[in-house]
Design an enzyme around this catalytic site. Sequence first.
Site, PDB file in Angstrom:
ATOM      1  N   GLU A 178      -9.823 -13.564  -2.410  1.00  0.00           N
ATOM      2  CA  GLU A 178      -9.064 -13.886  -1.306  1.00  0.00           C
ATOM      3  C   GLU A 178      -9.659 -14.990  -0.349  1.00  0.00           C
ATOM      4  O   GLU A 178     -10.967 -14.955  -0.475  1.00  0.00           O
ATOM      5  CB  GLU A 178      -8.879 -12.920  -0.254  1.00  0.00           C
ATOM      6  CG  GLU A 178      -8.151 -13.132   1.129  1.00  0.00           C
ATOM      7  CD  GLU A 178      -7.780 -12.070   1.781  1.00  0.00           C
ATOM      8  OE1 GLU A 178      -6.893 -10.957   1.504  1.00  0.00           O
ATOM      9  OE2 GLU A 178      -8.042 -12.192   3.065  1.00  0.00           O
ATOM     10  N   ASP A 189      -6.820 -14.611   8.714  1.00  0.00           N
ATOM     11  CA  ASP A 189      -5.413 -14.244   7.891  1.00  0.00           C
ATOM     12  C   ASP A 189      -4.502 -15.217   8.200  1.00  0.00           C
ATOM     13  O   ASP A 189      -3.396 -14.928   8.585  1.00  0.00           O
ATOM     14  CB  ASP A 189      -5.016 -12.764   7.932  1.00  0.00           C
ATOM     15  CG  ASP A 189      -5.561 -11.939   7.338  1.00  0.00           C
ATOM     16  OD1 ASP A 189      -6.298 -12.192   6.323  1.00  0.00           O
ATOM     17  OD2 ASP A 189      -5.640 -10.857   7.662  1.00  0.00           O
ATOM     18  N   HIS A 213       0.843  -1.204  -0.064  1.00  0.00           N
ATOM     19  CA  HIS A 213       0.070   0.018   0.047  1.00  0.00           C
ATOM     20  C   HIS A 213       1.002   1.331   0.050  1.00  0.00           C
ATOM     21  O   HIS A 213       1.912   1.323   0.591  1.00  0.00           O
ATOM     22  CB  HIS A 213      -0.915   0.202   1.199  1.00  0.00           C
ATOM     23  CG  HIS A 213      -1.773  -1.190   1.652  1.00  0.00           C
ATOM     24  ND1 HIS A 213      -1.301  -2.182   2.103  1.00  0.00           N
ATOM     25  CD2 HIS A 213      -2.967  -1.232   1.318  1.00  0.00           C
ATOM     26  CE1 HIS A 213      -2.473  -3.155   2.189  1.00  0.00           C
ATOM     27  NE2 HIS A 213      -3.353  -2.524   1.949  1.00  0.00           N
ATOM     28  N   GLU A 247     -10.991  -6.552  -4.999  1.00  0.00           N
ATOM     29  CA  GLU A 247     -11.068  -7.542  -4.042  1.00  0.00           C
ATOM     30  C   GLU A 247     -12.264  -7.417  -3.151  1.00  0.00           C
ATOM     31  O   GLU A 247     -12.217  -6.159  -2.536  1.00  0.00           O
ATOM     32  CB  GLU A 247      -9.581  -7.296  -3.044  1.00  0.00           C
ATOM     33  CG  GLU A 247      -9.595  -8.630  -2.053  1.00  0.00           C
ATOM     34  CD  GLU A 247      -8.381  -8.075  -1.095  1.00  0.00           C
ATOM     35  OE1 GLU A 247      -7.322  -7.521  -1.870  1.00  0.00           O
ATOM     36  OE2 GLU A 247      -8.215  -8.579   0.069  1.00  0.00           O
ATOM     37  N   HIS A 279     -11.813 -14.242   2.664  1.00  0.00           N
ATOM     38  CA  HIS A 279     -12.986 -13.539   2.430  1.00  0.00           C
ATOM     39  C   HIS A 279     -14.019 -14.346   1.996  1.00  0.00           C
ATOM     40  O   HIS A 279     -15.171 -14.120   2.335  1.00  0.00           O
ATOM     41  CB  HIS A 279     -12.520 -12.081   1.294  1.00  0.00           C
ATOM     42  CG  HIS A 279     -11.609 -11.482   1.877  1.00  0.00           C
ATOM     43  ND1 HIS A 279     -10.977 -10.377   1.133  1.00  0.00           N
ATOM     44  CD2 HIS A 279     -10.902 -11.442   2.946  1.00  0.00           C
ATOM     45  CE1 HIS A 279     -10.257  -9.678   1.912  1.00  0.00           C
ATOM     46  NE2 HIS A 279     -10.040 -10.212   3.035  1.00  0.00           N
ATOM     47  N   ASP A 301      -5.267 -13.635  -3.662  1.00  0.00           N
ATOM     48  CA  ASP A 301      -4.785 -13.477  -2.270  1.00  0.00           C
ATOM     49  C   ASP A 301      -4.773 -14.704  -1.491  1.00  0.00           C
ATOM     50  O   ASP A 301      -6.155 -15.127  -1.125  1.00  0.00           O
ATOM     51  CB  ASP A 301      -5.512 -12.327  -1.402  1.00  0.00           C
ATOM     52  CG  ASP A 301      -4.944 -10.964  -1.547  1.00  0.00           C
ATOM     53  OD1 ASP A 301      -3.874 -10.751  -2.642  1.00  0.00           O
ATOM     54  OD2 ASP A 301      -5.522 -10.089  -0.976  1.00  0.00           O
ATOM     55  N   ASP A 328      -1.511 -13.142   1.324  1.00  0.00           N
ATOM     56  CA  ASP A 328      -2.079 -11.981   2.341  1.00  0.00           C
ATOM     57  C   ASP A 328      -2.599 -12.403   3.373  1.00  0.00           C
ATOM     58  O   ASP A 328      -3.716 -12.891   3.870  1.00  0.00           O
ATOM     59  CB  ASP A 328      -3.328 -11.299   1.371  1.00  0.00           C
ATOM     60  CG  ASP A 328      -3.583 -10.304   2.223  1.00  0.00           C
ATOM     61  OD1 ASP A 328      -2.824  -9.714   3.060  1.00  0.00           O
ATOM     62  OD2 ASP A 328      -4.805  -9.589   2.055  1.00  0.00           O
ATOM     63  N   LYS A 352     -14.717  -8.503   0.256  1.00  0.00           N
ATOM     64  CA  LYS A 352     -14.832  -9.048   1.277  1.00  0.00           C
ATOM     65  C   LYS A 352     -16.190  -8.622   1.811  1.00  0.00           C
ATOM     66  O   LYS A 352     -16.859  -7.375   1.695  1.00  0.00           O
ATOM     67  CB  LYS A 352     -13.610  -8.188   2.146  1.00  0.00           C
ATOM     68  CG  LYS A 352     -13.658  -8.851   3.422  1.00  0.00           C
ATOM     69  CD  LYS A 352     -12.404  -8.198   4.281  1.00  0.00           C
ATOM     70  CE  LYS A 352     -12.209  -8.710   5.671  1.00  0.00           C
ATOM     71  NZ  LYS A 352     -11.045  -8.147   6.554  1.00  0.00           N
ATOM     72  N   ASP A 395       2.339   1.959   3.174  1.00  0.00           N
ATOM     73  CA  ASP A 395       3.372   0.831   4.130  1.00  0.00           C
ATOM     74  C   ASP A 395       4.753   1.380   3.785  1.00  0.00           C
ATOM     75  O   ASP A 395       5.392   1.155   4.547  1.00  0.00           O
ATOM     76  CB  ASP A 395       3.235  -0.429   3.439  1.00  0.00           C
ATOM     77  CG  ASP A 395       1.772  -1.280   3.537  1.00  0.00           C
ATOM     78  OD1 ASP A 395       1.042  -0.842   4.413  1.00  0.00           O
ATOM     79  OD2 ASP A 395       1.443  -2.034   2.487  1.00  0.00           O
ATOM     80  N   MET A 440       2.581  -5.929  -7.510  1.00  0.00           N
ATOM     81  CA  MET A 440       1.256  -5.169  -7.240  1.00  0.00           C
ATOM     82  C   MET A 440       1.501  -4.018  -6.278  1.00  0.00           C
ATOM     83  O   MET A 440       2.191  -4.089  -5.429  1.00  0.00           O
ATOM     84  CB  MET A 440       0.480  -6.430  -6.793  1.00  0.00           C
ATOM     85  CG  MET A 440      -0.994  -5.994  -6.340  1.00  0.00           C
ATOM     86  SD  MET A 440      -1.123  -5.243  -4.558  1.00  0.00           S
ATOM     87  CE  MET A 440      -1.851  -6.762  -3.803  1.00  0.00           C
ATOM     88  N   ASP A 458     -12.048 -12.414  10.878  1.00  0.00           N
ATOM     89  CA  ASP A 458     -11.101 -12.397   9.673  1.00  0.00           C
ATOM     90  C   ASP A 458      -9.705 -12.556  10.026  1.00  0.00           C
ATOM     91  O   ASP A 458      -8.718 -11.934  10.860  1.00  0.00           O
ATOM     92  CB  ASP A 458     -10.939 -10.982   8.998  1.00  0.00           C
ATOM     93  CG  ASP A 458      -9.848 -10.528   7.949  1.00  0.00           C
ATOM     94  OD1 ASP A 458      -9.637 -11.624   7.261  1.00  0.00           O
ATOM     95  OD2 ASP A 458      -9.581  -9.333   7.677  1.00  0.00           O
TER      96      ASP A 458
END
Length: 389
Positions: free
Chosen positions: A219, A259, A56, A183, A222, A247, A289, A185, A59, A90, A257
């Site tokens: 993902e 992950d 991002h 994406e 998700h 993802d 991810d 979710k 980030d 990406m 969530d």
Amino acid sequence: MPSPYTPQPHHRFTFGLWTVGNIGRDPFGEPVRAPLSPVQIVHLLAEVGAYGVNLHDNDLVPIDATPGQRDRIVAAFRQALAETGLVVPMATTNLFSHPVFKDGAFTSNDPRVRAFALQKTMRAIDLGAALGAQIYVFWGGREGVETDAAKDPVLAIHRTREAMNFLCEYVLDQGYDLRFALEAKPNEPRADIYNATTGHMLAFIATLDHPEMVGVNPEVAHEHMAGLNFLHNVAQAWEAGKLFHIDLNDQAFGRYDQDFRFGAVNLKAAFFLVKFLEDVGYAGSRHFDAHAYRSEDEAGVKDFARGCMRTYLILKEKAAAWNADPEIQALLAEIHQDDGSAAPFLGAYNRARADDLKAATFDYQALAARGLRYERLDQLTIELLLGVR
Ligand code: GCO
Ligand code: MN
Ligand code: MN
């Protein structure tokens, strides 16, 4: 010869800065790990054998950085990429962390917030393109509501479409070699997020001015949160020519969530997913991810990252074994047997065929009585996965 489970560049394994960089904060607890700088993360990813790193905007470059600070940060990051050989396939925009986006970015009721979101995204696209990204992801984490009193859901679709059309034109106008991947979710962090699943996204994409520029980034977690079969969503995206990115992680159904590390929860689903991606020849990034358990220190973060890639490669080997297994293949041949008797009735419609078909006689009781042997096929799959075949 390296082990078949050693990640290689051609495997296209990528991680976000935010994944191995996750400091283990959760809604109830403070961080458990010290933050790593983007440069440190690039070196960590190189050490574990990743091919690329995604990011991002924030980030890498803090939202309040001056142009001078931004240039120094980006230069140091580029240097780390050059030293390690990692690439940036990406990039994406953080349109969810800052409180300005508490009611959404592109779907905010405040036109100033919508304009700011577009500005932030154009700048982040510039950054991503400069770093060589060819896929640009949109995850609308705040594009939703807690109460439907707050927003008109049709207006939310219109606003999202307007933003995507604007940004496609921006990319074309700049001459960037960049495609978008949306994406979905269903919820978290909003109570309900618009375009809740990959299927919704596929329908939405068809309504855009440049649908050819836009695909999806499904993902695992998700779709599992929505109680769906991830493979089916991926297959539908693939069949539509829209699987631009993926993802990978894992997630128990019906939970928050999570992950988790790829393959940590639903091994059989992960197996059929890897088999699909390898069988069809999906050539994009295998992006993890996910993040390490909150119990882990930096060594545990490396265990996490290595585990994602190793599990993928083990499942890839299992998929090849499945495809080569004589008993499994014999069962498949039996399942797909065809005596040709239905051929005149199937295929495209024409009046004669429809008339013939209406007049035909089927021994449907005999067809119904036939055992399909899926129990045996599934058990063979399980035994292969458990390592006894
Ligand atoms: C999540 C999302 C994000 C996005 C990321 C890239 O649940 O937090 O999966 O990690 O993938 O923002 O768009
Ligand atoms: Mn996620
Ligand atoms: Mn994601």
